[in-house]
Design a protein around this motif. Structure first.
Motif: not given
Ligand SMILES: C[S@@+](CC[C@H](N)C(=O)[O-])C[C@H]1O[C@@H](n2cnc3c(N)ncnc32)[C@H](O)[C@@H]1O
Length: 185
Positions: A23-25, A46-48, A70-72
Motif C-alpha cells: 500500500p502507498s506510504s 479510483f482504486g482506493p 470505485y474499486e474492482v
Molecule cells: C496500486 S493499488 C493502489 C491502492 C491504494 N490506493 C494505495 O495507494 O495503496 C491499485 C488499486 O486499483 C484497483 N483497480 C485496478 N483497476 C481498477 C479499475 N479499472 N477500476 C477501479 N479500481 C481498479 C486495484 O484493485 C487496487 O486496489
C-alpha cells in the motif's frame, strides 16, 4: 486482517489488478490528498485499495457523504465499507463514474495502475473522469514510472496538461504525483 496482509493476499491473487508491492506510504498518501484544491467539496477516488489515501482525504475535511470510491476488488470493497460506512463504495471499475454516481465532482484521486493499462482503457477512464469534473477540476495520480503515466494521445484528446511533484523516496517503490487539468485557452 491487517491492511498490509490484506494487500499482500490480493497482490498474490490478482497481481495485474493490484500492481503494487505494498500500500502507498503515509508520505505518498498525504502528498496525494494534499493536491486537492482547497475549494474541493465532492471527490471521487479510483482504486482506493485498502483505503490509505481515502483516510488522508477524509482527514482534510472532505465530508464522507461527498466521497465516492470505485474499486474492482471485492475484498477491498468489503474492508472499505466496514471502515467507512458513510462513504459511498462502488464495486465497479473507475469508468463507471460516467454513468453511476455523482453528476459532478471537484477532483478525482487515483491509485489506478494506469501504466499497465491499454490506451483504450486509459481513454475510457480519463474520459469518464473529465465528463464529471468541472472546468477547474483536477485528476490526481501517482506513478512509479519516469514519465507521465497517461499516454500523450489520451492527454491530447482531452486537452490536458499536468504538473508533477518531486519523487517521493519514502515509498516502495519511490513514486511521483501528477496532477492533470484542462489546458486554459
Ligand atoms: C496500486 S493499488 C493502489 C491502492 C491504494 N490506493 C494505495 O495507494 O495503496 C491499485 C488499486 O486499483 C484497483 N483497480 C485496478 N483497476 C481498477 C479499475 N479499472 N477500476 C477501479 N479500481 C481498479 C486495484 O484493485 C487496487 O486496489
Amino acid at each position: 486482517m491487517t491492511e498490509f496482509n490484506a494487500f499482500a493476499a490480493q497482490l498474490l491473487r490478482r497481481p495485474r489488478q493490484v500492481s503494487a508491492l505494498a500500500p502507498s506510504s503515509p508520505t505518498l498518501c498525504q502528498l496525494m490528498a494534499g493536491q486537492l484544491p482547497r475549494w474541493a467539496r465532492r471527490v471521487a477516488e479510483f482504486g482506493p485499495g485498502t483505503g490509505n489515501i481515502t483516510r488522508e482525504i477524509l482527514k482534510l475535511g472532505i465530508d464522507p457523504g461527498e466521497l465516492f470510491l470505485y474499486e474492482v476488488n471485492p475484498v477491498f470493497c468489503r474492508m472499505l465499507r466496514d471502515r467507512h460506512p458513510d462513504v459511498t463504495v462502488f464495486y465497479e471499475p473507475a469508468e463507471a463514474l460516467a454513468y453511476h454516481g455523482p453528476q459532478q465532482v471537484d477532483a478525482v484521486v487515483s491509485g489506478l495502475p494506469l501504466l499497465s493499462m491499454s490506451a483504450a482503457q486509459q481513454q475510457a477512464i480519463l474520459t469518464a473522469a473529465f465528463s464529471r469534473l468541472g472546468p477547474d477540476g483536477v485528476y490526481i495520480q501517482f506513478t512509479y514510472g519516469l514519465f507521465s503515466p497517461l499516454r500523450r494521445s489520451v492527454a491530447d484528446s482531452l486537452g490536458l496538461e499536468f504538473t508533477r511533484s518531486p519523487r517521493v523516496w519514502r515509498n516502495l517503490p519511490p513514486a511521483v504525483v501528477y496532477v492533470y487539468r484542462r489546458k486554459r485557452n
